[in-house]
Write a protein that holds these residues in place. Structure first.
Motif, PDB file in Angstrom:
ATOM      1  N   PHE A 101       0.839  -1.191   0.000  1.00 51.59           N
ATOM      2  CA  PHE A 101       0.000   0.000   0.000  1.00 51.59           C
ATOM      3  C   PHE A 101       0.876   1.243   0.000  1.00 51.59           C
ATOM      4  CE2 PHE A 101       0.598  -1.306   4.404  1.00 51.59           C
ATOM      5  CZ  PHE A 101       0.978  -0.140   5.053  1.00 51.59           C
ATOM      6  N   GLY A 102       0.302   2.350  -0.461  1.00 49.25           N
ATOM      7  CA  GLY A 102       0.961   3.631  -0.416  1.00 49.25           C
ATOM      8  C   GLY A 102       0.458   4.448   0.757  1.00 49.25           C
ATOM      9  N   VAL A 103       1.073   5.593   0.983  1.00 48.39           N
ATOM     10  CA  VAL A 103       0.684   6.438   2.110  1.00 48.39           C
ATOM     11  C   VAL A 103       0.167   7.776   1.596  1.00 48.39           C
ATOM     12  CG1 VAL A 103       2.286   5.343   3.696  1.00 48.39           C
ATOM     13  CG2 VAL A 103       3.034   7.341   2.384  1.00 48.39           C
ATOM     14  N   ALA A 104      -0.679   8.391   2.393  1.00 44.51           N
ATOM     15  CA  ALA A 104      -1.285   9.672   2.037  1.00 44.51           C
ATOM     16  C   ALA A 104      -1.728  10.361   3.309  1.00 44.51           C
ATOM     17  CB  ALA A 104      -2.491   9.450   1.119  1.00 44.51           C
ATOM     18  N   THR A 105      -2.132  11.625   3.189  1.00 37.98           N
ATOM     19  CA  THR A 105      -2.792  12.278   4.314  1.00 37.98           C
ATOM     20  C   THR A 105      -4.192  11.684   4.445  1.00 37.98           C
ATOM     21  OG1 THR A 105      -3.683  14.054   2.945  1.00 37.98           O
ATOM     22  CG2 THR A 105      -1.506  14.407   3.937  1.00 37.98           C
TER      23      THR A 105
END
Length: 232
Positions: free
Chosen positions: A202-206
């Protein structure tokens, strides 16, 4: 410098979100198809002027979760009977409006007025079920799904339902676990918890973009986001 291949993202609220927020309850059923048709026409205008290979469309779904959380005993203001079928079928219809050459994703949201949710999710179960049902009903590929992670939640109980996430392999998953208040350290705690329950990457985000925060916090949040992404 913006890397080659970066797409211009247009984020749109779902018709359900607008109708459920700004239209009187007794008028929603009649008004919804009118508004949905008008928004579809505007989407067609956007798609006509931006090259497909340079465009990405994101549908933002928030009021959907106010409706679904009402199943747990809170007031339900839906204008349709089966809330799970009604919310997910509507989102799938919007996803399918986007041509295959244009990337499309969804941002699932629990609200962000004054950096507060309209209700705090007890765990990721409703998010997981909603994402699965919506993706299953689409006829085109869904490029990404973004799920919010509250700042207080770095515990196994919140992330455990994600073991049931059944998105296709080509659908990228992003967890909104970067928060300005606790920076890289907080994001790392939430990443560690998520990894214990997700077999996929998975990727990260706000949690909910970069808006609606106090003045002067945007640049530090960008820097935190970059630091977390680079470490991840």
């Amino acid at each position: 410098m913006i890397p080659a291949g970066t797409r211009f993202q247009v984020s749109l609220p779902t018709p359900l979100g607008v109708v459920g927020s700004f239209v009187r309850a007794e008028d929603r059923e009649a008004f919804e198809p009118v508004y949905e048709s008008a928004l579809a026409a505007e989407l067609d205008e956007i798609i006509a002027v931006i090259p497909h290979e340079e465009l990405a469309v994101q549908w933002d779904a928030a009021v959907e979760f106010a409706i679904l959380e009402a199943e747990a005993g809170k007031p339900n203001h839906a204008w349709f009977h089966n809330v799970w079928e009604g919310t997910t079928e509507r989102l799938a219809r919007q996803i399918d409006r986007v041509p295959a050459a244009v990337e499309v994703g969804v941002h699932l949201c629990y609200g962000d007025v004054a950096e507060k949710h309209f209700v705090e999710p007890s765990d990721a179960a409703i998010l997981t079920r909603f994402a699965n049902l919506s993706a299953k009903q689409t006829t085109r590929s869904l490029n990404w799904v973004h799920l919010p992670v509250p700042i207080e939640r770095d515990d196994d109980a919140f992330f455990a339902p994600l073991t049931g996430l059944a998105l296709n392999k080509e659908t990228e998953l992003y967890l909104g676990l970067v928060h300005r208040e606790d920076g890289v350290a907080g994001a790392e705690r939430r990443i560690a918890a998520a990894k214990r329950h997700l077999a996929r990457g998975f990727g990260v985000a706000t949690e909910c973009g970069f808006g609606r925060a106090p003045e002067g916090t945007t640049l530090p949040l960008f820097e935190t986001h970059r630091a977390v992404a680079e470490a991840w």
